[in-house]
Design an enzyme around this catalytic site. Sequence first.
Site, PDB file in Angstrom:
ATOM      1  CB  ILE A   1      -0.954   0.002   1.216  1.00  0.00           C
ATOM      2  CG1 ILE A   1      -1.877  -1.222   1.172  1.00  0.00           C
ATOM      3  CG2 ILE A   1      -1.778   1.291   1.235  1.00  0.00           C
ATOM      4  CD1 ILE A   1      -2.734  -1.323  -0.056  1.00  0.00           C
ATOM      5  N   GLY A   2       1.904   1.266   0.827  1.00  0.00           N
ATOM      6  CA  GLY A   2       2.774   2.432   0.892  1.00  0.00           C
ATOM      7  C   GLY A   2       3.413   2.754  -0.444  1.00  0.00           C
TER       8      GLY A   2
ATOM      9  CE  LYS B   1      -9.791  -3.285   3.238  1.00  0.00           C
ATOM     10  NZ  LYS B   1      -8.778  -2.216   3.200  1.00  0.00           N
TER      11      LYS B   1
END
Length: 334
Positions: A17-18, A210
């Site tokens: 994700i980063g 989520k």
Amino acid sequence: MANAGTLKVCVAGAGAIGCTVAARLAMAGVSVNVLARGAALKAITANGITLADLEGEHLAPVRASSRAGEFGVQDIIFVCTKAQSLARILPDLQPIIGPDTVVVPMVNGVPWWYFHGIGGQFDGRTVQALDSSGELAKMVPLKHVVGCVVFITSEVTAPGVVKSSTPHLLIFGEPNNTYSARLDRIKTVFEASGIEARVTDQIRDPLWAKMIANLTSNPLSVVARATLQDIYTDPGLKRIAIKILHEGLTVAAAYGARIQYDPHTFMELAAGMGAVRTSMLQDFDKGITLELAAIGDAFMELADLMDIAMPVTRDIVSMARFLGQQREIEVVNA
């Protein structure tokens, strides 16, 4: 208000994700600082971040360091790490958090700030599974925190190299359910990035969606070594996922969450993600500690507060934990 090009932005964590967020922001002209370590730091320093997604393959040069203090005080910090790593990474961020710095945790599962600003009988409560001593809240005062729900699926194929086969969506909101200027500022950062950014004054509604998606897929993916497509279409796995889904929806309803999709639509959309390997399955394969505290334990803690039983969820989480611990031992002894 500063424009996106002049804001000082840090992405703390160089995982899937980063790297996706950092690469996309850098491609949009945002000056991005990446806090990274080890092989990821070496690769990103030498080659930048390589991202393959629905728009093709991209190379994004970014500034990377293992010492956050080199970046100076930042306007926005996106914390992209596993929940169990927060206690290690948040102290490193102290030199770059100023009076007006916004800290955006992009972390799976129940966030440690969940009860901050929620109102009612649980307002201000600590999520024991995540922050039993309250250290996370001390390291990053909650006034700095903006909530984020991450709908990005990506996978690291090599240090600094990431692939993603789904659209990118981020939803931001204040934990106290207000609308603020800093939400607009965050959204502005993503305008030209290829990541859709939305803001809401009810962040817990998409958060619950989520959280339930994580709950129905991640632990079961480890137990069955299954992709999302397997979980939501194979008859046997689908039956288990539906049971976990209904347990999760019962807890969400008890907290007043408004889930956008009915169960049938939820399952269809999840199946449509394709043969995606969950982040927990990726961690399992590498022998990394599984993110079960945030995705499983904290969820069940919220259920306990409402006296709601989650028998199927508890069994699957227990099995995933056992398998994960065995896998860690195998990797250490390999």
